[in-house]
Design a protein around this motif. Structure first.
Motif, PDB file in Angstrom:
ATOM      1  N   SER A 142      68.600  13.031 -21.220  1.00 33.33           N
ATOM      2  CA  SER A 142      68.250  12.271 -20.028  1.00 33.33           C
ATOM      3  C   SER A 142      67.277  13.080 -19.181  1.00 33.33           C
ATOM      4  O   SER A 142      67.037  14.259 -19.445  1.00 33.33           O
ATOM      5  CB  SER A 142      69.504  11.947 -19.208  1.00 33.33           C
ATOM      6  OG  SER A 142      70.010  13.126 -18.600  1.00 33.33           O
ATOM      7  N   LYS A 143      66.737  12.438 -18.142  1.00 28.26           N
ATOM      8  CA  LYS A 143      65.801  13.143 -17.272  1.00 28.26           C
ATOM      9  C   LYS A 143      66.481  14.296 -16.545  1.00 28.26           C
ATOM     10  O   LYS A 143      65.845  15.295 -16.216  1.00 28.26           O
ATOM     11  CB  LYS A 143      65.152  12.189 -16.273  1.00 28.26           C
ATOM     12  CG  LYS A 143      66.093  11.663 -15.207  1.00 28.26           C
ATOM     13  CD  LYS A 143      65.342  10.799 -14.223  1.00 28.26           C
ATOM     14  CE  LYS A 143      66.254  10.400 -13.073  1.00 28.26           C
ATOM     15  NZ  LYS A 143      65.531   9.645 -12.062  1.00 28.26           N
ATOM     16  N   TRP A 144      67.774  14.177 -16.334  1.00 27.18           N
ATOM     17  CA  TRP A 144      68.488  15.242 -15.626  1.00 27.18           C
ATOM     18  C   TRP A 144      68.620  16.491 -16.481  1.00 27.18           C
ATOM     19  O   TRP A 144      68.710  17.600 -15.961  1.00 27.18           O
ATOM     20  CB  TRP A 144      69.838  14.742 -15.127  1.00 27.18           C
ATOM     21  CG  TRP A 144      69.645  13.659 -14.110  1.00 27.18           C
ATOM     22  CD1 TRP A 144      69.968  12.343 -14.251  1.00 27.18           C
ATOM     23  CD2 TRP A 144      69.021  13.787 -12.829  1.00 27.18           C
ATOM     24  NE1 TRP A 144      69.591  11.650 -13.131  1.00 27.18           N
ATOM     25  CE2 TRP A 144      69.006  12.517 -12.239  1.00 27.18           C
ATOM     26  CE3 TRP A 144      68.469  14.851 -12.128  1.00 27.18           C
ATOM     27  CZ2 TRP A 144      68.469  12.272 -10.989  1.00 27.18           C
ATOM     28  CZ3 TRP A 144      67.928  14.614 -10.878  1.00 27.18           C
ATOM     29  CH2 TRP A 144      67.931  13.343 -10.316  1.00 27.18           C
ATOM     30  N   SER A 145      68.618  16.341 -17.770  1.00 22.80           N
ATOM     31  CA  SER A 145      68.611  17.509 -18.657  1.00 22.80           C
ATOM     32  C   SER A 145      67.317  18.286 -18.501  1.00 22.80           C
ATOM     33  O   SER A 145      67.310  19.517 -18.542  1.00 22.80           O
ATOM     34  CB  SER A 145      68.780  17.081 -20.107  1.00 22.80           C
ATOM     35  OG  SER A 145      70.018  16.464 -20.298  1.00 22.80           O
ATOM     36  N   THR A 146      66.219  17.571 -18.300  1.00 17.63           N
ATOM     37  CA  THR A 146      64.940  18.227 -18.084  1.00 17.63           C
ATOM     38  C   THR A 146      64.956  18.986 -16.760  1.00 17.63           C
ATOM     39  O   THR A 146      64.438  20.101 -16.671  1.00 17.63           O
ATOM     40  CB  THR A 146      63.801  17.184 -18.098  1.00 17.63           C
ATOM     41  OG1 THR A 146      63.891  16.438 -19.309  1.00 17.63           O
ATOM     42  CG2 THR A 146      62.451  17.844 -18.030  1.00 17.63           C
ATOM     43  N   VAL A 147      65.577  18.402 -15.750  1.00 22.70           N
ATOM     44  CA  VAL A 147      65.706  19.090 -14.461  1.00 22.70           C
ATOM     45  C   VAL A 147      66.577  20.338 -14.612  1.00 22.70           C
ATOM     46  O   VAL A 147      66.282  21.390 -14.030  1.00 22.70           O
ATOM     47  CB  VAL A 147      66.265  18.134 -13.381  1.00 22.70           C
ATOM     48  CG1 VAL A 147      66.558  18.872 -12.092  1.00 22.70           C
ATOM     49  CG2 VAL A 147      65.291  16.991 -13.129  1.00 22.70           C
ATOM     50  N   ILE A 148      67.626  20.252 -15.412  1.00 22.08           N
ATOM     51  CA  ILE A 148      68.493  21.416 -15.661  1.00 22.08           C
ATOM     52  C   ILE A 148      67.704  22.534 -16.329  1.00 22.08           C
ATOM     53  O   ILE A 148      67.899  23.716 -16.036  1.00 22.08           O
ATOM     54  CB  ILE A 148      69.718  21.018 -16.517  1.00 22.08           C
ATOM     55  CG1 ILE A 148      70.632  20.094 -15.732  1.00 22.08           C
ATOM     56  CG2 ILE A 148      70.477  22.240 -17.001  1.00 22.08           C
ATOM     57  CD1 ILE A 148      71.214  20.687 -14.472  1.00 22.08           C
ATOM     58  N   LEU A 149      66.784  22.191 -17.240  1.00 28.23           N
ATOM     59  CA  LEU A 149      65.915  23.213 -17.832  1.00 28.23           C
ATOM     60  C   LEU A 149      65.111  23.918 -16.745  1.00 28.23           C
ATOM     61  O   LEU A 149      64.957  25.149 -16.764  1.00 28.23           O
ATOM     62  CB  LEU A 149      64.972  22.581 -18.860  1.00 28.23           C
ATOM     63  CG  LEU A 149      65.594  22.060 -20.151  1.00 28.23           C
ATOM     64  CD1 LEU A 149      64.552  21.293 -20.959  1.00 28.23           C
ATOM     65  CD2 LEU A 149      66.187  23.189 -20.965  1.00 28.23           C
ATOM     66  N   GLY A 150      64.621  23.150 -15.774  1.00 24.48           N
ATOM     67  CA  GLY A 150      63.884  23.738 -14.659  1.00 24.48           C
ATOM     68  C   GLY A 150      64.753  24.630 -13.800  1.00 24.48           C
ATOM     69  O   GLY A 150      64.323  25.707 -13.366  1.00 24.48           O
ATOM     70  N   VAL A 151      65.977  24.208 -13.549  1.00 24.75           N
ATOM     71  CA  VAL A 151      66.909  25.027 -12.763  1.00 24.75           C
ATOM     72  C   VAL A 151      67.182  26.350 -13.480  1.00 24.75           C
ATOM     73  O   VAL A 151      67.200  27.413 -12.859  1.00 24.75           O
ATOM     74  CB  VAL A 151      68.224  24.255 -12.496  1.00 24.75           C
ATOM     75  CG1 VAL A 151      69.287  25.160 -11.910  1.00 24.75           C
ATOM     76  CG2 VAL A 151      67.956  23.068 -11.575  1.00 24.75           C
ATOM     77  N   ALA A 152      67.368  26.284 -14.778  1.00 24.91           N
ATOM     78  CA  ALA A 152      67.603  27.514 -15.549  1.00 24.91           C
ATOM     79  C   ALA A 152      66.394  28.438 -15.475  1.00 24.91           C
ATOM     80  O   ALA A 152      66.540  29.651 -15.294  1.00 24.91           O
ATOM     81  CB  ALA A 152      67.928  27.175 -16.998  1.00 24.91           C
ATOM     82  N   CYS A 153      65.201  27.882 -15.576  1.00 18.84           N
ATOM     83  CA  CYS A 153      63.988  28.710 -15.535  1.00 18.84           C
ATOM     84  C   CYS A 153      63.797  29.358 -14.171  1.00 18.84           C
ATOM     85  O   CYS A 153      63.418  30.531 -14.080  1.00 18.84           O
ATOM     86  CB  CYS A 153      62.767  27.879 -15.914  1.00 18.84           C
ATOM     87  SG  CYS A 153      62.707  27.447 -17.662  1.00 18.84           S
ATOM     88  N   ILE A 154      64.043  28.619 -13.093  1.00 14.96           N
ATOM     89  CA  ILE A 154      63.873  29.206 -11.763  1.00 14.96           C
ATOM     90  C   ILE A 154      64.953  30.260 -11.505  1.00 14.96           C
ATOM     91  O   ILE A 154      64.689  31.289 -10.883  1.00 14.96           O
ATOM     92  CB  ILE A 154      63.820  28.127 -10.659  1.00 14.96           C
ATOM     93  CG1 ILE A 154      63.121  28.665  -9.406  1.00 14.96           C
ATOM     94  CG2 ILE A 154      65.173  27.621 -10.276  1.00 14.96           C
ATOM     95  CD1 ILE A 154      61.674  28.857  -9.540  1.00 14.96           C
ATOM     96  N   ALA A 155      66.154  30.035 -12.019  1.00 14.60           N
ATOM     97  CA  ALA A 155      67.213  31.040 -11.897  1.00 14.60           C
ATOM     98  C   ALA A 155      66.831  32.309 -12.647  1.00 14.60           C
ATOM     99  O   ALA A 155      67.075  33.426 -12.176  1.00 14.60           O
ATOM    100  CB  ALA A 155      68.534  30.479 -12.419  1.00 14.60           C
TER     101      ALA A 155
END
Length: 122
Positions: A92-105
């Protein structure tokens, strides 16, 4: 740690996070671009692990807590793999957002690792 490599890692992680955030908020599911950007962040972390293991042997020793540094590094190594696994399971699109959260972390964690290695007094 190598200072310029730290800045490269932080820059790549921030760019990967922006790509993932923009794609996710645009409604895109995880795709080759977002997963590839996250995989690149993971590859750079693996290189950082090799550098961190080799650095003390060439005279570049940590000025801060070595166990704290490695806890950050191992945790950072787990994040993109876990986020990528999540993205493969939940398309889902939220999985893509989670990838972004992981990268910024990871960007924050790599900068903190640099502080522990080079700035923080023992």
């Amino acid at each position: 740690m190598i200072e310029w490599f730290t800045y490269v890692q932080v820059g790549v992680a921030v760019v990967a996070a922006l790509i993932c955030f923009i794609a996710g908020l645009a409604g895109k599911k995880p795709n080759d671009l977002t997963m590839g950007a996250t995989a690149l962040v993971e590859v750079l972390l693996i290189v950082q692990l090799i550098v961190a293991i080799a650095a003390p042997f060439v005279g570049n020793e940590a000025s801060g807590s070595v166990p704290e540094f490695y806890v950050y590094l191992i945790s950072a190594l787990i994040l993109p793999a876990a986020a990528g696994f999540w993205a493969l399971l939940d398309r889902s699109k939220w999985s893509t957002v989670i990838l972004g959260v992981a990268c910024i972390a990871i960007a924050v964690m790599v900068y903190r690792m640099y502080q522990i290695w080079a700035v923080q007094g023992a």
